[in-house]
Write an enzyme that holds these catalytic residues in place. Structure first.
Site, PDB file in Angstrom:
ATOM      1  N   PRO A   1     -19.353  60.190  52.895  1.00  0.00           N
ATOM      2  CA  PRO A   1     -18.722  60.096  53.835  1.00  0.00           C
ATOM      3  C   PRO A   1     -18.282  58.849  55.482  1.00  0.00           C
ATOM      4  O   PRO A   1     -20.185  58.610  55.203  1.00  0.00           O
ATOM      5  CB  PRO A   1     -18.097  61.413  55.353  1.00  0.00           C
ATOM      6  CG  PRO A   1     -19.339  62.426  54.810  1.00  0.00           C
ATOM      7  CD  PRO A   1     -20.278  61.621  52.541  1.00  0.00           C
TER       8      PRO A   1
ATOM      9  N   CYS B   1     -10.271  57.353  52.667  1.00  0.00           N
ATOM     10  CA  CYS B   1     -11.460  56.722  51.886  1.00  0.00           C
ATOM     11  C   CYS B   1     -11.058  54.868  52.376  1.00  0.00           C
ATOM     12  O   CYS B   1     -11.980  54.580  53.338  1.00  0.00           O
ATOM     13  CB  CYS B   1     -11.226  55.849  50.760  1.00  0.00           C
ATOM     14  SG  CYS B   1     -11.850  57.708  49.808  1.00  0.00           S
TER      15      CYS B   1
ATOM     16  N   LYS C   1     -15.781  47.784  45.249  1.00  0.00           N
ATOM     17  CA  LYS C   1     -15.168  48.936  45.425  1.00  0.00           C
ATOM     18  C   LYS C   1     -14.865  48.954  46.883  1.00  0.00           C
ATOM     19  O   LYS C   1     -13.621  49.254  47.554  1.00  0.00           O
ATOM     20  CB  LYS C   1     -15.800  49.556  44.946  1.00  0.00           C
ATOM     21  CG  LYS C   1     -14.895  51.248  45.525  1.00  0.00           C
ATOM     22  CD  LYS C   1     -13.638  51.468  45.038  1.00  0.00           C
ATOM     23  CE  LYS C   1     -13.193  52.828  46.075  1.00  0.00           C
ATOM     24  NZ  LYS C   1     -11.703  53.048  45.225  1.00  0.00           N
ATOM     25  N   LEU C   2     -15.556  48.384  47.703  1.00  0.00           N
ATOM     26  CA  LEU C   2     -15.269  47.728  49.363  1.00  0.00           C
ATOM     27  C   LEU C   2     -14.813  46.900  49.013  1.00  0.00           C
ATOM     28  O   LEU C   2     -12.931  47.421  50.313  1.00  0.00           O
ATOM     29  CB  LEU C   2     -16.301  47.836  50.016  1.00  0.00           C
ATOM     30  CG  LEU C   2     -17.287  49.134  49.852  1.00  0.00           C
ATOM     31  CD1 LEU C   2     -18.791  48.552  50.951  1.00  0.00           C
ATOM     32  CD2 LEU C   2     -16.704  50.100  50.439  1.00  0.00           C
TER      33      LEU C   2
ATOM     34  N   THR D   1     -17.936  55.819  45.725  1.00  0.00           N
ATOM     35  CA  THR D   1     -17.972  54.670  46.750  1.00  0.00           C
ATOM     36  C   THR D   1     -19.279  54.363  47.368  1.00  0.00           C
ATOM     37  O   THR D   1     -19.032  55.127  48.707  1.00  0.00           O
ATOM     38  CB  THR D   1     -16.440  54.598  47.692  1.00  0.00           C
ATOM     39  OG1 THR D   1     -15.665  54.995  46.415  1.00  0.00           O
ATOM     40  CG2 THR D   1     -16.900  52.408  47.933  1.00  0.00           C
TER      41      THR D   1
ATOM     42  N   ASN E   1     -19.653  63.410  48.220  1.00  0.00           N
ATOM     43  CA  ASN E   1     -18.427  62.927  48.339  1.00  0.00           C
ATOM     44  C   ASN E   1     -19.510  61.316  49.393  1.00  0.00           C
ATOM     45  O   ASN E   1     -21.100  62.285  49.875  1.00  0.00           O
ATOM     46  CB  ASN E   1     -18.075  63.627  50.022  1.00  0.00           C
ATOM     47  CG  ASN E   1     -19.174  64.893  49.748  1.00  0.00           C
ATOM     48  OD1 ASN E   1     -19.460  65.347  49.110  1.00  0.00           O
ATOM     49  ND2 ASN E   1     -18.607  65.742  51.262  1.00  0.00           N
TER      50      ASN E   1
HETATM   51  P1  NAD Z   1     -14.931  65.443  47.466  1.00  0.00           P
HETATM   52  O1  NAD Z   1     -15.287  65.388  49.198  1.00  0.00           O
HETATM   53  O2  NAD Z   1     -13.319  65.506  47.877  1.00  0.00           O
HETATM   54  O3  NAD Z   1     -15.816  65.686  46.674  1.00  0.00           O
HETATM   55  C1  NAD Z   1     -17.168  65.880  46.707  1.00  0.00           C
HETATM   56  C2  NAD Z   1     -17.735  66.941  45.783  1.00  0.00           C
HETATM   57  O4  NAD Z   1     -19.151  66.261  46.560  1.00  0.00           O
HETATM   58  C3  NAD Z   1     -17.363  68.064  46.934  1.00  0.00           C
HETATM   59  O5  NAD Z   1     -17.030  69.436  45.964  1.00  0.00           O
HETATM   60  C4  NAD Z   1     -18.792  68.231  47.104  1.00  0.00           C
HETATM   61  O6  NAD Z   1     -19.168  69.939  47.490  1.00  0.00           O
HETATM   62  C5  NAD Z   1     -19.878  67.648  46.231  1.00  0.00           C
HETATM   63  N1  NAD Z   1     -21.795  67.678  46.684  1.00  0.00           N
HETATM   64  C6  NAD Z   1     -21.901  67.006  47.835  1.00  0.00           C
HETATM   65  N2  NAD Z   1     -22.810  67.139  47.296  1.00  0.00           N
HETATM   66  C7  NAD Z   1     -23.232  68.150  46.157  1.00  0.00           C
HETATM   67  C8  NAD Z   1     -24.254  67.512  45.551  1.00  0.00           C
HETATM   68  N3  NAD Z   1     -26.150  68.029  45.690  1.00  0.00           N
HETATM   69  N4  NAD Z   1     -24.542  68.777  44.518  1.00  0.00           N
HETATM   70  C9  NAD Z   1     -23.394  68.604  44.129  1.00  0.00           C
HETATM   71  N5  NAD Z   1     -22.070  68.753  43.856  1.00  0.00           N
HETATM   72  C10 NAD Z   1     -21.641  67.931  45.836  1.00  0.00           C
HETATM   73  O7  NAD Z   1     -14.728  63.919  47.219  1.00  0.00           O
HETATM   74  P2  NAD Z   1     -13.985  63.273  46.872  1.00  0.00           P
HETATM   75  O8  NAD Z   1     -12.550  62.541  47.987  1.00  0.00           O
HETATM   76  O9  NAD Z   1     -13.652  63.195  45.398  1.00  0.00           O
HETATM   77  O10 NAD Z   1     -14.350  61.891  46.886  1.00  0.00           O
HETATM   78  C11 NAD Z   1     -15.869  61.509  45.955  1.00  0.00           C
HETATM   79  C12 NAD Z   1     -16.585  60.138  46.343  1.00  0.00           C
HETATM   80  O11 NAD Z   1     -15.439  58.924  45.846  1.00  0.00           O
HETATM   81  C13 NAD Z   1     -16.436  58.944  47.680  1.00  0.00           C
HETATM   82  O12 NAD Z   1     -17.189  58.317  48.183  1.00  0.00           O
HETATM   83  C14 NAD Z   1     -15.133  58.575  47.621  1.00  0.00           C
HETATM   84  O13 NAD Z   1     -14.974  57.451  48.262  1.00  0.00           O
HETATM   85  C15 NAD Z   1     -14.856  58.232  46.418  1.00  0.00           C
HETATM   86  N6  NAD Z   1     -13.457  57.591  46.080  1.00  0.00           N
HETATM   87  C16 NAD Z   1     -12.774  58.940  46.229  1.00  0.00           C
HETATM   88  C17 NAD Z   1     -10.608  58.376  45.682  1.00  0.00           C
HETATM   89  C18 NAD Z   1     -10.580  59.599  46.147  1.00  0.00           C
HETATM   90  O14 NAD Z   1      -8.592  59.722  46.057  1.00  0.00           O
HETATM   91  N7  NAD Z   1     -10.240  60.425  46.662  1.00  0.00           N
HETATM   92  C19 NAD Z   1     -10.896  56.931  45.214  1.00  0.00           C
HETATM   93  C20 NAD Z   1     -12.132  56.924  44.766  1.00  0.00           C
HETATM   94  C21 NAD Z   1     -12.900  56.636  44.757  1.00  0.00           C
HETATM   95  C1  UGA Z   2      -6.953  54.584  47.971  1.00  0.00           C
HETATM   96  C2  UGA Z   2      -7.131  53.422  47.009  1.00  0.00           C
HETATM   97  O1  UGA Z   2      -4.902  52.836  46.416  1.00  0.00           O
HETATM   98  C3  UGA Z   2      -7.533  52.964  45.431  1.00  0.00           C
HETATM   99  O2  UGA Z   2      -7.022  52.332  44.261  1.00  0.00           O
HETATM  100  C4  UGA Z   2      -8.441  53.987  46.065  1.00  0.00           C
HETATM  101  O3  UGA Z   2      -9.371  54.312  44.795  1.00  0.00           O
HETATM  102  C5  UGA Z   2      -8.420  54.845  46.960  1.00  0.00           C
HETATM  103  O4  UGA Z   2      -8.062  55.016  47.963  1.00  0.00           O
HETATM  104  C6  UGA Z   2      -9.924  55.046  47.248  1.00  0.00           C
HETATM  105  O5  UGA Z   2     -11.015  55.025  47.458  1.00  0.00           O
HETATM  106  O6  UGA Z   2     -10.071  56.623  48.390  1.00  0.00           O
HETATM  107  P1  UGA Z   2      -5.177  57.008  48.126  1.00  0.00           P
HETATM  108  O7  UGA Z   2      -6.125  56.590  49.664  1.00  0.00           O
HETATM  109  O8  UGA Z   2      -5.054  57.820  47.772  1.00  0.00           O
HETATM  110  O9  UGA Z   2      -5.641  55.007  47.395  1.00  0.00           O
HETATM  111  O10 UGA Z   2      -3.908  56.094  47.825  1.00  0.00           O
HETATM  112  P2  UGA Z   2      -2.736  55.114  48.403  1.00  0.00           P
HETATM  113  O11 UGA Z   2      -1.709  54.710  47.402  1.00  0.00           O
HETATM  114  O12 UGA Z   2      -3.791  53.491  48.830  1.00  0.00           O
HETATM  115  O13 UGA Z   2      -2.497  55.464  50.094  1.00  0.00           O
HETATM  116  C7  UGA Z   2      -3.685  55.106  50.789  1.00  0.00           C
HETATM  117  C8  UGA Z   2      -2.412  55.378  52.511  1.00  0.00           C
HETATM  118  O14 UGA Z   2      -1.827  53.792  52.770  1.00  0.00           O
HETATM  119  C9  UGA Z   2      -1.851  55.836  52.381  1.00  0.00           C
HETATM  120  O15 UGA Z   2      -1.894  56.804  53.845  1.00  0.00           O
HETATM  121  C10 UGA Z   2      -0.310  55.354  51.887  1.00  0.00           C
HETATM  122  O16 UGA Z   2       0.503  56.422  52.586  1.00  0.00           O
HETATM  123  C11 UGA Z   2       0.360  54.394  53.208  1.00  0.00           C
HETATM  124  N1  UGA Z   2       0.722  53.223  52.644  1.00  0.00           N
HETATM  125  C12 UGA Z   2       0.595  52.312  51.412  1.00  0.00           C
HETATM  126  C13 UGA Z   2       1.284  52.363  53.336  1.00  0.00           C
HETATM  127  O17 UGA Z   2       1.016  53.203  54.531  1.00  0.00           O
HETATM  128  N2  UGA Z   2       1.941  51.839  53.447  1.00  0.00           N
HETATM  129  C14 UGA Z   2       2.120  50.998  51.594  1.00  0.00           C
HETATM  130  O18 UGA Z   2       2.945  50.244  51.283  1.00  0.00           O
HETATM  131  C15 UGA Z   2       1.633  51.680  50.953  1.00  0.00           C
END
Ligand code: NAD
Ligand code: UGA
Length: 454
Positions: free
Chosen positions: A93, A275, A219-220, A132, A91
């Site tokens: 954050p 995110c 990505k950002l 990210t 993560n």
């Molecule tokens: P998450 O919090 O669900 O998972 C992260 C995991 O990493 C946790 O289980 C934590 O215990 C583990 N961790 C932390 N430090 C550690 C260490 N030193 N060694 C081993 N494990 C460790 O987070 P996530 O939602 O999977 O997101 C991870 C990354 O991916 C973030 O940078 C996020 O921005 C990015 N991302 C998330 C999504 C999404 O849909 N959630 C989509 C695209 C990108």
């Molecule tokens: C989003 C991006 O869609 C992914 O491509 C990306 O990888 C991810 O963030 C990330 O980096 O974590 P996610 O947050 O899982 O994915 O879900 P989305 O479908 O994007 O929805 C995000 C929020 O926007 C939700 O609360 C959804 O309800 C809201 N939303 C979405 C709206 O209010 N209106 C829309 O038209 C679409």
């Protein structure tokens, strides 16, 4: 024991690490895929019949590959030692302390991982940024690993674009896989290695390669653009409510223009999820730190409009219900930040429940997947909130329903039955515009959608 062609490790078994690695394992039985985490409860859950996250289709993928070539453990050291390729999916954050608090990315987990990789590595490795991260994080990783892009470690950027709720589909058929590397001979060789993994199921033309910094920044920017569309239509929803226009019709007409496109234009109570906000604030911080004040202000507005939309929703309830919510009961239909997930990180429901409690309103939260998380998120609100999974029970004796998540099940409820069980006058605030407003009106509800005439 089978001889695997490659050994892949993923550090971080969360919403990204778990599903992405499960998909690689499914599609590439010739590779060993090992997912590690410092959290033993999470790992136990990945090894059980009840996976730690709810995601449609995930169980099938995990159950097929687990034990064959997909393994979950807490043995980070052994994992690093044997791996050829290490994905880092911890993560990242928003920082909550010190310089950049509330804006910058907190890279402490990321850095700990880098140090651990250095400590435990005895052979050359490719390190893949899956998390990210701010632009140029790969450079920081290289410095910790003591490399200048040559030698034992190659650092690649491979951001993840999956969305929750559709993660498995997104991973099976991604719009694109993005891989950034140094453009040196060694960098390109490492990049080819990663391309060859995805090429097991992703068409070559969907695997986009670039330099590392462009990949990190893409990505950002992708998240910022997506969130910007939602804030744009949500800003317009406020104008629609003042003018009698209908935001769904406006979105449809505007989205018909092929240059604009029709996706991500659904007006809502506001975007949530772990995110969007964090990544935009990260972008804003980055711009400010490079002295790009105007650029920073531009993107920050996307987050501000989102806060405004949530507050507008609360104030609309307050003003509509005779300027007092004290002692009233409001049922929140849905608490997850979107449908088909139990994830509640940054869900608008948190803010809305807090604001309603401030108004001395009793809040009843209902959700098919997110109640456990809701109880943690709202524990400070104590008795002001109750949690009821069954929507009929949740709505009984309430003054209003507020739809916060677009779960399909809410479209199919018997609203006459619900109406009969509620206090009158009964109100519906449809924060997702998913209900049949005319039918609700005919039943007797006072109906308030987003961005449409009441
Ligand atoms: P998450 O919090 O669900 O998972 C992260 C995991 O990493 C946790 O289980 C934590 O215990 C583990 N961790 C932390 N430090 C550690 C260490 N030193 N060694 C081993 N494990 C460790 O987070 P996530 O939602 O999977 O997101 C991870 C990354 O991916 C973030 O940078 C996020 O921005 C990015 N991302 C998330 C999504 C999404 O849909 N959630 C989509 C695209 C990108
Ligand atoms: C989003 C991006 O869609 C992914 O491509 C990306 O990888 C991810 O963030 C990330 O980096 O974590 P996610 O947050 O899982 O994915 O879900 P989305 O479908 O994007 O929805 C995000 C929020 O926007 C939700 O609360 C959804 O309800 C809201 N939303 C979405 C709206 O209010 N209106 C829309 O038209 C679409």
């Amino acid at each position: 024991m089978t001889d695997f062609e490659k050994k892949i490790l993923c550090i971080g078994a969360g919403y990204v690490g778990g599903p992405t690695m499960a998909m690689i394992a499914l599609k590439c039985p010739q590779y060993k895929v090992h997912v590690v985490d410092i959290n033993p409860d999470r790992i136990d859950a990945w090894n059980s019949q009840e996976l730690p996250i709810y995601e449609p289709g995930l169980e099938e993928v995990v159950f097929e590959a687990r034990g064959r070539n997909l393994f979950f453990s807490t043995d980070i050291q052994e994992g690093i030692e044997e791996a050829d390729i290490i994905f880092v999916s911890v993560n990242t954050p928003t920082k909550t302390f010190g310089e950049g608090a509330g804006m910058a990315a907190d890279l402490q987990y990321w850095e700990k991982t880098a140090r651990q990789i250095l400590e435990c590595s005895k052979s050359p490795k490719i390190i893949v940024e899956k998390s990210t991260v701010p632009v140029r994080t790969a450079q920081a990783m290289e410095r910790i690993l003591g490399t200048d892009g040559s030698g034992k470690f190659q650092v690649l950027s491979n951001p993840e674009f999956l969305a929750e709720g559709t993660a498995i589909e997104d991973l099976k058929c991604p719009d694109r896989v993005l891989i950034g590397s140094r453009l040196t001979e060694e960098g390109l060789k490492a990049r080819d290695e990663l391309v060859s993994i995805y090429a097991n199921w992703v068409p070559k033309e969907n695997i986009v390669t670039s330099d590392t910094w462009s990949s990190e920044l893409s990505k950002l920017v992708a998240n910022a653009f997506l969130a910007q569309r939602i804030s744009s239509i949500n800003a317009i929803s406020a104008l629609c409510e003042k003018t009698g226009a209908d935001v769904s019709r406006v979105a449809y007409a505007v989205g018909k223009d092929g240059r604009i496109g029709d996706k991500f234009l659904k007006s809502s109570v506001g975007f949530g999820g772990s995110c969007f906000k964090k990544d935009i604030l990260n972008l804003v911080y980055l711009c400010r730190s490079y002295g790009l004040q105007e650029v920073a202000d531009y993107w920050e507005q996307v987050v501000k409009i989102n806060e405004y939309q949530k507050e507008r929703f609360v104030l609309n309830m307050l003003h509509t219900m005779f300027d007092t919510l004290a002692g009233k009961r409001i049922c929140l239909l849905g608490f997850a930040f979107k449908a088909d997930t139990g994830d509640t990180r940054e869900t608008p429901g948190i803010y809305i429940a807090q604001r309603l409690a401030e108004e001395h309103c009793r809040v009843v939260v209902s959700d098919p997947q997110a109640l456990d998380n809701a109880k943690i998120d709202l524990k400070d609100l104590g008795d002001a909130v109750s949690y009821v999974e069954d929507p009929y029970e949740a709505a009984a004796d309430c003054d209003a329903l507020a739809v916060l998540t677009e779960w399909n099940l809410y479209k199919e409820l018997d609203y006459t039955k619900i109406y009969n069980s509620m206090t009158k006058p009964a109100f519906v605030f449809d924060g997702r515009n998913i209900l049949d407003h005319q039918a609700l009106h005919d039943i007797g509800f006072n109906v308030f959608p987003i961005g449409k005439p009441a």
